[in-house]
Enzyme design. Structure first.
Site, PDB file in Angstrom:
ATOM      1  N   ARG A  63       0.813  -1.228   0.000  1.00  0.00           N
ATOM      2  CA  ARG A  63       0.000   0.000   0.000  1.00  0.00           C
ATOM      3  C   ARG A  63       0.845   1.277   0.000  1.00  0.00           C
ATOM      4  NH1 ARG A  63      -2.793  -3.618   3.166  1.00  0.00           N
ATOM      5  NH2 ARG A  63      -1.832  -2.806   5.044  1.00  0.00           N
ATOM      6  N   GLU A 100       4.130  -7.845  16.311  1.00  0.00           N
ATOM      7  CA  GLU A 100       3.535  -8.091  17.624  1.00  0.00           C
ATOM      8  C   GLU A 100       3.615  -9.590  17.959  1.00  0.00           C
ATOM      9  OE1 GLU A 100      -0.312  -6.424  17.831  1.00  0.00           O
ATOM     10  OE2 GLU A 100      -0.539  -6.832  19.968  1.00  0.00           O
TER      11      GLU A 100
END
Ligand code: AMP
Length: 175
Positions: A63, A100
């Site tokens: 993106r 994460e």
């Protein structure tokens, strides 16, 4: 009258629980569908670059490519893609980074940056900062200098700016 930021925000769609529960995904496809929004976003990204010398735009798959390419064209400078592993066909530099949960890897052609090149790093969203930090490391390991990291938006509560430490950051929108 809406400010630029408010107007830009109106083109971003919040998608709850994507790609997994608890994440609010900031969808830019609704921005890309709107030429006026794209123009506004491009102007907002370019404005802080006035009077800055930049040699190349380095943008992150996938993106980051949309506005990265538009900025490179507007500035009349080269566009360099940073991609997921196995996509670039020539010799690459590789940089892994922590997510994460788990880790990820980015690659860049090893001849894409020359020592001393002044670089703009671009991605759509700054979240925890690991992705942009990995792109900065790729650029610096080839001797490039980061002039700015810019993003359509940054998620302040994830404190990605801490990971990007010394690099100047700009985001058209903050949440
Ligand atoms: P990070 O490394 O945590 O800064 O994550 C940044 C990367 O993950 C960018 O390439 C974004 O496209 C994507 N990303 C992270 N969080 C979001 C979100 N809430 N909405 C859309 N994209 C996101």
């Amino acid at each position: 009258m809406k400010t630029h930021t408010e107007a830009l925000k109106s083109f971003i769609t919040d998608v709850p629980d994507f790609p997994k529960k608890g994440i609010i995904f900031k969808d830019i496809t609704s921005l890309l569908e709107n030429p006026e929004g794209v123009r506004l976003c491009l102007e907002s990204l370019l404005e802080p670059l006035k009077n800055k010398k930049i040699d190349k735009v380095v943008a992150i798959e996938a993106r980051g490519f949309f506005f990265g390419m538009l900025m490179a064209q507007a500035l009349n400078i080269p566009f360099v893609p940073v991609r997921k592993p196995g996509k670039l066909p020539r010799n690459v530099l590789t940089q892994s980074f922590d997510l994460e949960y788990g880790s990820d890897t980015l690659e860049m052609h090893d001849d894409a940056i020359r020592p001393g090149d002044k670089i703009l790093i671009h991605d759509d969203v700054l979240a925890t900062g690991g992705t942009a930090q990995a792109a900065c490391k790729l650029v610096e390991s080839l001797g490039g200098q980061i002039v700015q990291c810019n993003f359509i938006m940054k998620l302040d509560f994830l404190e990605g700016d801490k990971k990007l430490g010394p690099y100047p950051i700009y985001a058209a929108i903050s949440y």
